[in-house]
Design a protein around this motif. Structure first.
Motif, short mmCIF file in Angstrom:
data_model
loop_
_atom_site.label_atom_id
_atom_site.label_comp_id
_atom_site.label_asym_id
_atom_site.label_seq_id
_atom_site.Cartn_x
_atom_site.Cartn_y
_atom_site.Cartn_z
N THR A 41 30.31 26.88 23.41
CA THR A 41 29.77 26.88 24.76
C THR A 41 29.64 28.27 25.36
N GLY A 42 30.14 29.27 24.67
CA GLY A 42 30.06 30.64 25.16
C GLY A 42 30.84 31.56 24.25
N GLN A 44 33.68 32.92 22.68
CA GLN A 44 35.04 32.49 22.39
C GLN A 44 35.41 31.13 23.03
N THR A 45 34.43 30.40 23.55
CA THR A 45 34.72 29.11 24.18
C THR A 45 34.04 27.98 23.42
N TYR A 46 34.77 26.87 23.32
CA TYR A 46 34.32 25.71 22.55
C TYR A 46 34.72 24.43 23.28
N CYS A 47 33.99 23.35 23.00
CA CYS A 47 34.37 22.01 23.45
C CYS A 47 34.38 21.10 22.23
N LEU A 48 35.42 20.32 22.14
CA LEU A 48 35.48 19.24 21.15
C LEU A 48 35.13 17.97 21.90
N ILE A 49 34.18 17.21 21.37
CA ILE A 49 33.77 15.95 21.97
C ILE A 49 34.00 14.85 20.95
N GLY A 50 34.79 13.86 21.33
CA GLY A 50 35.11 12.76 20.43
C GLY A 50 34.65 11.44 21.02
N THR A 51 34.23 10.53 20.13
CA THR A 51 33.83 9.18 20.51
C THR A 51 34.84 8.21 19.93
N TRP A 52 35.31 7.29 20.76
CA TRP A 52 36.34 6.33 20.39
C TRP A 52 35.89 4.92 20.78
N ALA A 53 36.40 3.92 20.08
CA ALA A 53 36.06 2.53 20.38
C ALA A 53 36.70 2.07 21.69
#
Length: 97
Positions: A41-42, A44-53
């Motif tokens: 996202t920039g 040294q910046t990151y997002c982890l996005i997870g999908t769950w039931a």
């Protein structure tokens, strides 16, 4: 109803490869995770996005997620304002686009 979680990270300079490697090769195959991505996202910046039931599936996976986090915690910068090294939110889908 599907659930998503989003975790923001700021990685110490020069540690990006270690951060990404900590999630490769099944290290982030948490029980109940349907799909996950890491987005840069920039600088040294990151997002982890997870999908769950479900919320229950995500909650059951927390010990495994924390174990993964502990393996790379040293390469993260504190987010400030009492957030620690992660800034996480989660919730149920209310509108699919």
């Amino acid at each position: 109803m599907q659930v998503y979680n989003v975790v923001k990270f700021k990685v110490k300079q020069g540690e990006e490869a270690a951060f990404l490697d900590a999630h490769r090769n099944g290290k982030a195959k948490w029980p109940g995770l349907e799909h996950g991505v890491i987005v840069k996202t920039g600088e040294q910046t990151y997002c982890l996005i997870g999908t769950w039931a479900s919320q229950d599936a995500m909650a059951a996976a927390r010990p495994a997620m924390i174990k993964t986090l502990d393996s790379f915690r040293s390469v993260l910068e504190d987010q400030g304002n009492g957030r620690g090294v992660t800034d996480a939110v989660s919730g149920e889908v209310v509108l699919a686009l």
